[in-house]
Scaffold this active site. Structure first.
Site, mmCIF file in Angstrom:
data_model
loop_
_atom_site.group_PDB
_atom_site.id
_atom_site.type_symbol
_atom_site.label_atom_id
_atom_site.label_comp_id
_atom_site.label_asym_id
_atom_site.label_seq_id
_atom_site.Cartn_x
_atom_site.Cartn_y
_atom_site.Cartn_z
ATOM 1 N NE ARG A 223 -4.252 -1.443 0.065
ATOM 2 C CZ ARG A 223 -4.393 -2.469 -0.757
ATOM 3 N NH1 ARG A 223 -3.409 -2.801 -1.590
ATOM 4 N NH2 ARG A 223 -5.506 -3.185 -0.761
ATOM 5 C CD GLU B 247 -3.480 3.305 -5.310
ATOM 6 O OE1 GLU B 247 -4.269 2.417 -5.684
ATOM 7 O OE2 GLU B 247 -2.260 3.126 -5.169
ATOM 8 C CG HIS C 198 -3.400 -0.589 -7.118
ATOM 9 N ND1 HIS C 198 -3.843 0.052 -5.988
ATOM 10 C CD2 HIS C 198 -3.303 -1.903 -6.769
ATOM 11 C CE1 HIS C 198 -4.016 -0.808 -5.011
ATOM 12 N NE2 HIS C 198 -3.691 -2.014 -5.467
#
Length: 318
Positions: free
Chosen positions: A236, A265, A283
């Site tokens: 993360r 994000e 991601h």
């Protein structure tokens, strides 16, 4: 005929997942994949029994307090659940479930992609080609860092960390790790993160974001690493202190970073875009069709079990 449970799905999911959802539940889908803000989510959750959400949905204390009493379960399409206020759900008696175990290989593959790409300066090389600036091979062009014989430090030796270790060993890397518990893994165990950092020519992060781990990789810890190390993050974004990592990239303390996740994000720190020694992905850790389908089916398994009066296979809280 017994009425099907009514379910709100907050984002567009793979077709095979949505088909099973529609077959199993009375389902409100999001075919346009427009993110739902808090007001829209509250509005669409009227008269539903459960919510299938994603990591982009911020299910915070205020939102949970405003959810209709009819909602009894939130199934997240993710392993991580830091986007959900678990304590607030417990107070309201709302069960929360997640999807562990099905994205191990896909995320480990992305970690190796980032590790290799950052070490071998793949982004800089591709940019030369795309911008038509490559003038031909020369002996000193874009010299990177080899993996063979280098020490890979893994922070968090869960399923994904172990899968990364297995892959890295095939490249001739020496595996070191720190974990809450020592494992019978054949790698070198360190009883503290600081001890691990001191020997990590490469560092791969694999632990959850919690209040205790936010900003974990800060200036002090980065300074412990061997000069010219490579940092990879598929965990993360919030576990990295952005300003500290950017400063280390500029100074050469960190030679390169491969990042698939970012704090805040998609609004990542703009400094990363300016650094030539960063390999940045949006991601993509679990982004294979096989894995996203498996995540969806896992989320549905949780929902089906719950509505049958059974304990879901993957409860975060019950």
């Amino acid at each position: 005929m017994m009425q099907k449970p009514r379910l709100l799905v907050t984002r567009k999911l793979p077709d095979t997942v949505e088909k099973r959802l529609v077959d199993t539940f009375e389902t409100i889908l999001n075919p346009d994949d427009v993110p739902l803000d808090s007001e829209k989510l509250i509005q669409q959750s009227k008269n539903v029994d459960g919510i299938l959400c994603t990591p982009n949905d911020q299910i915070d204390t205020d939102l949970i307090a405003r959810l209709p009493d009819r909602i009894r379960i939130i199934s997240t399409f993710s392993v991580g659940y830091e986007h959900i206020d678990i304590t607030a759900c417990q107070r309201r008696g709302i069960v929360v479930t997640n999807t562990p175990g099905v994205l191990t290989d896909a995320t480990a593959d992305i970690a190796l992609l980032l590790l290799l790409g950052a070490a071998r300066r793949a982004y800089e090389g591709e940019r030369l080609i795309r911008e038509d600036k490559w003038t031909g091979w020369n002996p000193t062009q874009l010299i990177g860092i080899g993996l063979q014989g280098k020490r890979l430090g893994i922070l968090g030796m869960g399923r994904i960390g172990q899968a990364v270790a297995q892959r890295a060993q095939a490249f001739g890397m020496e595996i070191h790790y720190h974990n809450r518990t020592r494992l019978d893994h054949g790698a070198t165990y360190h009883d503290s993160a600081e001890s691990l950092l001191k020997v990590s020519d490469f560092l791969s992060l694999h632990f959850p974001l919690t209040p205790q781990t936010r900003g974990f990789l800060n200036a002090e810890r980065l300074a412990l690493m061997p000069k010219g190390a490579v940092v990879v993050n598929t965990a993360r974004g919030g576990v990295v202190e952005d300003e500290a990592l950017l400063a280390a990239l500029k100074s050469g303390q960190v030679a390169a970073a491969g990042l698939d996740v970012f704090d805040g994000e998609p609004n990542l720190h703009p400094g990363y875009r300016e650094m030539p020694n960063t390999l940045l992905l949006p991601h993509l850790g679990s982004a294979t069709l096989e894995t996203r389908n498996a995540m969806g089916f896992c989320a549905i398994d949780n929902l089906e079990a719950f509505f049958k009066g059974q304990t879901p296979p993957h409860p975060v809280t019950v």
